[in-house]
Design a protein around this motif. Structure first.
Motif, short mmCIF file in Angstrom:
data_model
loop_
_atom_site.label_atom_id
_atom_site.label_comp_id
_atom_site.label_asym_id
_atom_site.label_seq_id
_atom_site.Cartn_x
_atom_site.Cartn_y
_atom_site.Cartn_z
N ASP A 56 0.81 -1.21 0.00
CA ASP A 56 0.00 0.00 0.00
C ASP A 56 0.85 1.27 0.00
O ASP A 56 0.43 2.31 -0.53
CB ASP A 56 -0.94 0.00 1.20
CG ASP A 56 -2.08 -1.01 1.04
OD1 ASP A 56 -2.15 -1.64 -0.03
OD2 ASP A 56 -2.88 -1.16 1.98
N LEU A 57 2.04 1.19 0.59
CA LEU A 57 2.93 2.35 0.56
C LEU A 57 3.40 2.66 -0.85
O LEU A 57 3.75 3.81 -1.16
CB LEU A 57 4.13 2.11 1.47
CG LEU A 57 3.86 2.26 2.97
CD1 LEU A 57 5.07 1.79 3.78
CD2 LEU A 57 3.52 3.71 3.32
N THR A 58 3.41 1.67 -1.73
CA THR A 58 3.83 1.92 -3.11
C THR A 58 2.66 2.13 -4.05
O THR A 58 2.80 2.79 -5.07
CB THR A 58 4.67 0.75 -3.63
OG1 THR A 58 3.90 -0.46 -3.59
CG2 THR A 58 5.93 0.58 -2.79
N SER A 59 1.48 1.57 -3.72
CA SER A 59 0.35 1.67 -4.66
C SER A 59 -0.73 2.64 -4.20
O SER A 59 -1.35 3.31 -5.01
CB SER A 59 -0.27 0.28 -4.87
OG SER A 59 -0.76 -0.23 -3.64
N PHE A 60 -0.97 2.71 -2.88
CA PHE A 60 -1.98 3.64 -2.35
C PHE A 60 -1.39 5.01 -2.07
O PHE A 60 -2.02 6.05 -2.33
CB PHE A 60 -2.58 3.05 -1.08
CG PHE A 60 -3.41 4.02 -0.27
CD1 PHE A 60 -4.72 4.29 -0.64
CD2 PHE A 60 -2.88 4.65 0.85
CE1 PHE A 60 -5.48 5.19 0.10
CE2 PHE A 60 -3.64 5.55 1.59
CZ PHE A 60 -4.95 5.81 1.22
N ALA A 61 -0.17 5.05 -1.54
CA ALA A 61 0.42 6.31 -1.08
C ALA A 61 0.52 7.39 -2.17
O ALA A 61 0.28 8.56 -1.87
CB ALA A 61 1.80 6.06 -0.45
N PRO A 62 0.86 7.06 -3.42
CA PRO A 62 0.92 8.13 -4.43
C PRO A 62 -0.41 8.85 -4.62
O PRO A 62 -0.45 10.09 -4.69
CB PRO A 62 1.34 7.39 -5.70
CG PRO A 62 2.13 6.22 -5.21
CD PRO A 62 1.41 5.79 -3.96
N LEU A 63 -1.50 8.10 -4.71
CA LEU A 63 -2.82 8.75 -4.84
C LEU A 63 -3.16 9.53 -3.58
O LEU A 63 -3.63 10.67 -3.64
CB LEU A 63 -3.89 7.69 -5.11
CG LEU A 63 -5.34 8.20 -5.08
CD1 LEU A 63 -5.58 9.22 -6.19
CD2 LEU A 63 -6.32 7.04 -5.17
#
Length: 545
Positions: A56-63
């Motif tokens: 999630d830090l790589t896939s959710f965090a940007p959004l």
């Protein structure tokens, strides 16, 4: 020794605080999502928890960084200006409170404007929502503390909004925000040129379902609540038949499926599924009535999904008759209520099986359990909008929408658990994991999964003679792909093959797919000016066979 200018330090401190807020927010939302699964009895190992958090830090965090930065920039600028107006006092309080308010305002705006009811799943409950706001508050406090250190170091005073803008730009670049979406290649239909498509009716307001009357006339439901009667040639005979139940029409809610009684020529009865209630308390409902010349009579509601839910998403609504004369109705998870798809005391996220009068069959799988709704036939579904019964192979086939990927085609067994949200191949719309598991003990794997999502809609099992090469295949409408997918199940129904895309040249969202009495294929396109289309072979020899 040369000191960095104050505006540069402000930008650096802002980036640090913003990064802390994004990381904390990502970690917190992951833990709340996992906690919701654990409350269902799902076992999550420490390794799975860490892997999910890192994902999630790589896939959710940007959004989330984009969403968080919007409110953080404004709130911290206002906080610094107000503190200056107060003579430099209350900076920590203003930055902390301002950051929380900024995130609250951003989430409210996004949830109001975006199609899903709640974008970030962890904020569905009060505790999770407050926890996310608290992470914003920590970031605001950290920014105030760093600025205070800078001020105590007696560096030049001042505030630069440009530094914050620069900081956000640097953060976006670091997180990889703005990556281009992957382009999907549209598969060329192997059957292109073997069919012709003609328009039978136009100007339909988001048509949802089609049914054929014995005399060749057609019934079309329109999501806004109209039941339209068409001639066999597609001419409108009645734009809106009377007697249709009051429908809650908003977002995805409205009038859904129409199905004739198996004994229609004797009893003239038909069945309608629809959303009933209002924005704050609504259900998927089922009614039956008698079709007369100008409308429905003796209309009565025979089923209402319980409990009530809020919002206007994920109602299911497809109907199919089984050979024993019972009726199956699909239900959705209401989007914000996904965990209830695993709770047998709730109809949400299930398929229900009913007698024609709405009563519960004595042989339903959970009829003797005190902790279950007796109408439930299967559960663990997200939003089932395709349903057919394959009489030749005696099997009930359904498909359902996943989130970002994870659309599923399933062969339904009585009492089976189809996994949502414990097991799925899809991600949440934010990029976060719904669950660490693509499969889980006690849940049924899909025969076919679509990732990326095709957004499956209506579905037909083709058995006609006009297109012999498609006999026995499923024709699945695809809203996102704007085509129909031809799918072939194995004999034992354990796996399915997505063979090809059809009718993609239309470039329209396909809401329903039906086989007509003559073996032609009928399509409904989903738009404010929707169409009823008929697909026929191009060769006259095929038509005459």
């Amino acid at each position: 020794m040369t000191h960095q200018p104050r505006w540069a330090l402000t930008g650096i401190y802002f980036i640090i605080a913003l990064l802390v807020g994004v990381v904390l927010g990502s970690v917190v939302q992951t833990q709340f999502n996992l906690a919701a699964l654990q409350a269902l009895g799902v076992e999550i190992s420490p390794g799975q928890r860490i892997a999910t958090t890192l994902h999630d830090l790589t896939s959710f965090a940007p959004l989330y960084a984009v969403l968080f930065a919007v409110g953080f920039v404004v709130s911290q600028a206002v906080a610094v200006l107000l503190s200056g107006w107060l003579g430099g006092r209350c900076l920590a309080l203003l930055c902390t409170g301002g950051a929380a308010v900024g995130l609250w305002a951003t989430l409210w705006l996004v949830n109001t404007l975006a199609p899903p009811p709640t974008l970030i799943a962890a904020t569905r409950g009060v505790v999770g929502f407050v926890a996310m706001l608290a992470t914003a508050g920590v970031a605001g406090w950290l920014f105030a503390w760093l600025r205070k250190r800078m001020a105590n170091a007696k560096r030049p005073r001042g505030f630069s909004g440009m530094a914050i803008v620069w900081g956000v730009g640097s953060l976006a670049a670091a997180l990889g925000v703005g990556q281009q979406a992957e382009a999907q290649e549209v598969e060329e239909s192997q059957a292109e040129g073997a069919y012709q498509i003609e328009t039978l009716a136009e100007g339909l307001a988001h048509p949802w379902s089609l049914a054929f009357l014995p005399d060749g006339r057609m019934l079309v439901t329109e999501r806004l609540g109209r039941l339209r009667l068409l001639s066999a040639e597609g001419d409108t005979l009645e734009a809106s038949l009377g007697g249709v139940p009051e429908v809650f029409a908003s977002g995805q809610a409205g009038l859904f499926d129409v199905r004739l009684s198996p004994r229609f020529e004797d009893d003239r009865q038909l069945y309608l599924s629809y959303a009933c209630g209002n924005e704050l308390a609504n259900h998927t409902c089922l009614a039956k009535g008698t079709l007369e010349d100008n409308g429905l009579e003796d209309v009565s509601e025979i089923f209402r999904a319980q409990p009530a839910k809020q919002g206007a998403a994920h109602f299911g609504g497809r109907l199919a008759w089984l050979p024993d004369g019972t009726l199956v109705l699909t239900l959705g998870d209401g989007f914000d209520y996904r965990e209830q798809a695993q709770q047998l005391e709730s109809h949400i996220g299930s398929l229900v099986r009913l007698n024609p009068d709405g009563s519960v069959p004595d042989d339903n799988p959970f009829v003797n359990r005190d902790d279950a709704r007796p109408a439930i036939y299967s559960y663990g579904h997200r939003n089932v909008q395709g349903l057919v019964f394959d009489a030749d192979n005696n099997r009930l086939i359904a498909h359902e929408h996943g989130p970002r990927g994870g659309d599923e085609l399933n062969v339904i067994e009585a009492g089976a658990n189809y996994g949502w949200p414990i097991a799925t191949g899809g991600l949440d719309y934010t990029g976060s994991r719904v669950t660490p598991f693509e499969d889980y003990p006690g849940t049924e794997p899909p025969a076919l999964e679509w990732t990326p999502s095709i957004a499956p809609s209506g579905m037909a099992l083709y058995s006609g003679d006009l297109f012999p090469e498609w006999q026995g295949d499923l024709l699945v409408g695809a809203l996102v792909n704007k085509e129909v997918r031809r799918v072939r199940l194995s004999e034992d129904a354990s796996i399915a093959e997505d063979v090809e895309g059809l009718f993609g040249e239309l470039g329209e969202r396909i809401r329903d797919v039906r086989q007509g009495p003559e073996g032609a294929i009928y399509l409904l396109t989903d738009s404010p000016e929707g169409r009823l289309l008929r697909v026929m072979p191009t060769h006259s020899s095929a038509i005459s066979n």
